[in-house]
Design a protein around this motif. Structure first.
Motif, PDB file in Angstrom:
ATOM      1  N   LEU A 103      25.323 -30.882 -29.633  1.00 27.05           N
ATOM      2  CA  LEU A 103      26.150 -29.679 -29.518  1.00 27.05           C
ATOM      3  C   LEU A 103      25.819 -28.658 -28.216  1.00 27.05           C
ATOM      4  CD1 LEU A 103      26.983 -28.994 -33.324  1.00 27.05           C
ATOM      5  CD2 LEU A 103      28.188 -30.470 -31.555  1.00 27.05           C
ATOM      6  N   ALA A 104      24.931 -29.182 -27.762  1.00 25.79           N
ATOM      7  CA  ALA A 104      24.422 -28.413 -26.692  1.00 25.79           C
ATOM      8  C   ALA A 104      25.513 -28.194 -25.435  1.00 25.79           C
ATOM      9  CB  ALA A 104      22.951 -29.046 -25.925  1.00 25.79           C
ATOM     10  N   GLU A 105      25.765 -27.362 -24.746  1.00 27.34           N
ATOM     11  CA  GLU A 105      26.921 -27.062 -23.726  1.00 27.34           C
ATOM     12  C   GLU A 105      26.179 -26.934 -22.436  1.00 27.34           C
ATOM     13  OE1 GLU A 105      30.028 -24.583 -24.835  1.00 27.34           O
ATOM     14  OE2 GLU A 105      30.245 -25.322 -26.753  1.00 27.34           O
ATOM     15  N   ILE A 106      26.246 -27.950 -21.614  1.00 27.19           N
ATOM     16  CA  ILE A 106      25.911 -27.715 -20.209  1.00 27.19           C
ATOM     17  C   ILE A 106      26.934 -27.847 -19.185  1.00 27.19           C
ATOM     18  CG2 ILE A 106      23.734 -28.675 -20.950  1.00 27.19           C
ATOM     19  CD1 ILE A 106      24.401 -31.364 -19.570  1.00 27.19           C
ATOM     20  N   SER A 107      26.612 -27.436 -17.972  1.00 27.44           N
ATOM     21  CA  SER A 107      27.723 -27.674 -16.917  1.00 27.44           C
ATOM     22  C   SER A 107      26.848 -28.051 -15.731  1.00 27.44           C
ATOM     23  CB  SER A 107      28.444 -26.421 -16.483  1.00 27.44           C
ATOM     24  OG  SER A 107      27.396 -25.277 -15.986  1.00 27.44           O
ATOM     25  N   VAL A 108      27.330 -28.968 -14.679  1.00 20.92           N
ATOM     26  CA  VAL A 108      26.760 -29.322 -13.448  1.00 20.92           C
ATOM     27  C   VAL A 108      27.622 -28.970 -12.256  1.00 20.92           C
ATOM     28  CG1 VAL A 108      25.854 -31.554 -12.424  1.00 20.92           C
ATOM     29  CG2 VAL A 108      25.538 -31.223 -14.722  1.00 20.92           C
ATOM     30  N   GLN A 109      27.054 -28.629 -11.521  1.00 20.30           N
ATOM     31  CA  GLN A 109      27.839 -28.208 -10.111  1.00 20.30           C
ATOM     32  C   GLN A 109      27.347 -29.132  -9.021  1.00 20.30           C
ATOM     33  OE1 GLN A 109      29.945 -25.739  -9.058  1.00 20.30           O
ATOM     34  NE2 GLN A 109      30.148 -26.985  -7.464  1.00 20.30           N
ATOM     35  N   TRP A 110      27.988 -30.282  -8.967  1.00 24.37           N
ATOM     36  CA  TRP A 110      28.013 -31.307  -8.109  1.00 24.37           C
ATOM     37  C   TRP A 110      27.979 -31.068  -6.637  1.00 24.37           C
ATOM     38  CZ3 TRP A 110      26.120 -35.026 -10.983  1.00 24.37           C
ATOM     39  CH2 TRP A 110      26.487 -35.395 -12.382  1.00 24.37           C
ATOM     40  N   GLN A 111      26.948 -31.203  -5.917  1.00 20.82           N
ATOM     41  CA  GLN A 111      26.616 -31.094  -4.370  1.00 20.82           C
ATOM     42  C   GLN A 111      26.576 -32.442  -3.741  1.00 20.82           C
ATOM     43  OE1 GLN A 111      23.979 -28.010  -4.073  1.00 20.82           O
ATOM     44  NE2 GLN A 111      25.300 -26.601  -5.053  1.00 20.82           N
TER      45      GLN A 111
ATOM     46  N   ASP B 279      23.890 -33.930  -2.015  1.00 22.09           N
ATOM     47  CA  ASP B 279      22.585 -34.814  -2.528  1.00 22.09           C
ATOM     48  C   ASP B 279      21.957 -33.759  -3.411  1.00 22.09           C
ATOM     49  OD1 ASP B 279      22.076 -32.796  -0.820  1.00 22.09           O
ATOM     50  OD2 ASP B 279      20.481 -33.966   0.382  1.00 22.09           O
ATOM     51  N   LYS B 280      22.869 -33.050  -4.028  1.00 22.21           N
ATOM     52  CA  LYS B 280      22.001 -32.195  -5.210  1.00 22.21           C
ATOM     53  C   LYS B 280      23.012 -31.881  -6.267  1.00 22.21           C
ATOM     54  CE  LYS B 280      20.906 -29.038  -1.931  1.00 22.21           C
ATOM     55  NZ  LYS B 280      20.631 -27.874  -1.208  1.00 22.21           N
ATOM     56  N   ALA B 281      22.423 -31.438  -7.331  1.00 21.36           N
ATOM     57  CA  ALA B 281      23.182 -31.079  -8.653  1.00 21.36           C
ATOM     58  C   ALA B 281      22.355 -29.726  -9.305  1.00 21.36           C
ATOM     59  CB  ALA B 281      23.335 -32.140  -9.567  1.00 21.36           C
ATOM     60  N   LEU B 282      23.411 -28.789  -9.685  1.00 19.47           N
ATOM     61  CA  LEU B 282      22.906 -27.729 -10.205  1.00 19.47           C
ATOM     62  C   LEU B 282      23.326 -27.742 -11.700  1.00 19.47           C
ATOM     63  CD1 LEU B 282      21.231 -24.947  -9.941  1.00 19.47           C
ATOM     64  CD2 LEU B 282      23.458 -23.985  -9.600  1.00 19.47           C
ATOM     65  N   LEU B 283      22.154 -27.920 -12.433  1.00 16.69           N
ATOM     66  CA  LEU B 283      22.440 -27.922 -13.987  1.00 16.69           C
ATOM     67  C   LEU B 283      22.345 -26.488 -14.337  1.00 16.69           C
ATOM     68  CD1 LEU B 283      22.582 -29.769 -16.480  1.00 16.69           C
ATOM     69  CD2 LEU B 283      20.012 -29.768 -16.588  1.00 16.69           C
ATOM     70  N   GLN B 284      23.383 -26.292 -15.167  1.00 20.39           N
ATOM     71  CA  GLN B 284      23.117 -24.802 -16.043  1.00 20.39           C
ATOM     72  C   GLN B 284      23.195 -25.314 -17.457  1.00 20.39           C
ATOM     73  OE1 GLN B 284      25.819 -21.843 -14.671  1.00 20.39           O
ATOM     74  NE2 GLN B 284      25.326 -20.668 -16.571  1.00 20.39           N
ATOM     75  N   VAL B 285      22.033 -24.822 -17.863  1.00 19.79           N
ATOM     76  CA  VAL B 285      21.819 -24.895 -19.568  1.00 19.79           C
ATOM     77  C   VAL B 285      22.163 -23.532 -19.944  1.00 19.79           C
ATOM     78  CG1 VAL B 285      20.195 -25.619 -21.423  1.00 19.79           C
ATOM     79  CG2 VAL B 285      20.043 -26.941 -19.263  1.00 19.79           C
ATOM     80  N   GLY B 286      22.991 -23.401 -21.148  1.00 20.85           N
ATOM     81  CA  GLY B 286      23.304 -21.971 -21.654  1.00 20.85           C
ATOM     82  C   GLY B 286      23.804 -21.278 -20.514  1.00 20.85           C
ATOM     83  N   LYS B 287      23.691 -20.047 -20.712  1.00 21.69           N
ATOM     84  CA  LYS B 287      24.385 -18.920 -19.635  1.00 21.69           C
ATOM     85  C   LYS B 287      23.507 -18.646 -18.509  1.00 21.69           C
ATOM     86  CE  LYS B 287      27.341 -17.117 -23.004  1.00 21.69           C
ATOM     87  NZ  LYS B 287      28.908 -17.330 -22.532  1.00 21.69           N
ATOM     88  N   THR B 288      22.087 -18.733 -18.793  1.00 28.40           N
ATOM     89  CA  THR B 288      21.284 -18.259 -17.696  1.00 28.40           C
ATOM     90  C   THR B 288      20.396 -19.184 -16.893  1.00 28.40           C
ATOM     91  OG1 THR B 288      19.587 -17.508 -19.369  1.00 28.40           O
ATOM     92  CG2 THR B 288      21.173 -16.128 -18.760  1.00 28.40           C
ATOM     93  N   GLN B 289      19.988 -20.248 -17.723  1.00 23.09           N
ATOM     94  CA  GLN B 289      18.941 -21.160 -16.970  1.00 23.09           C
ATOM     95  C   GLN B 289      19.738 -22.233 -16.087  1.00 23.09           C
ATOM     96  OE1 GLN B 289      16.906 -23.894 -19.671  1.00 23.09           O
ATOM     97  NE2 GLN B 289      15.495 -24.187 -18.430  1.00 23.09           N
TER      98      GLN B 289
END
Length: 101
Positions: free
Chosen positions: A35-43, A45-55
Motif C-alpha cells: 500500500l505504499a504510494e510512490i511516483s517516478v518522474q522519468w527523464q 538517463d535519470k529517474a526521480l523517485l518520490q516516496v511519500g510527500k517529501t522524500q
C-alpha cells in the motif's frame, strides 16, 4: 488587428498547455503491494523517485536485459511491462502497479 492578436494569444495558450501536459506525462504514480504510494518522474538517463510527500531520490539509468532499470547506492527501480519493482534502502522489495490519473 485586435482579432489577429486575440487569435495569436489563444494559439499561444494552446501550445503552452500542450507543452505542460507533455512535460507532466513523464510522471507515473504507483501503488505498491504493501500500500505504499510512490511516483517516478522519468527523464532521459535519470529517474526521480518520490516516496511519500517529501522524500525525493535521484536514480541513474543502469543496464538491464529487459525493461528500464534505475539505481543509486540505496534504491533500485525496475519497470517492466508497466509494473515496477522497487527495492528500498533496507533491501525490501515492493511490487507496484500504476494508478490511474
Amino acid at each position: 488587428m485586435f482579432k489577429l492578436h486575440k487569435h495569436l494569444f489563444i494559439v499561444s495558450l494552446t501550445l503552452l498547455s500542450g507543452a505542460c501536459a507533455m512535460a507532466q506525462s513523464n510522471l507515473t504514480s504507483y501503488k505498491c503491494d504493501d500500500l505504499a504510494e510512490i511516483s517516478v518522474q522519468w527523464q532521459d538517463d535519470k529517474a526521480l523517485l518520490q516516496v511519500g510527500k517529501t522524500q525525493k531520490i535521484s536514480l541513474v539509468h543502469v543496464r538491464a536485459a529487459s525493461g528500464a532499470r534505475y539505481a543509486n547506492n540505496q534504491h533500485e527501480i525496475w519497470e517492466h511491462h508497466g509494473e515496477l519493482r522497487w527495492t528500498d534502502k533496507n533491501g525490501t522489495v515492493h511490487l507496484c502497479k500504476p494508478t490511474l490519473p
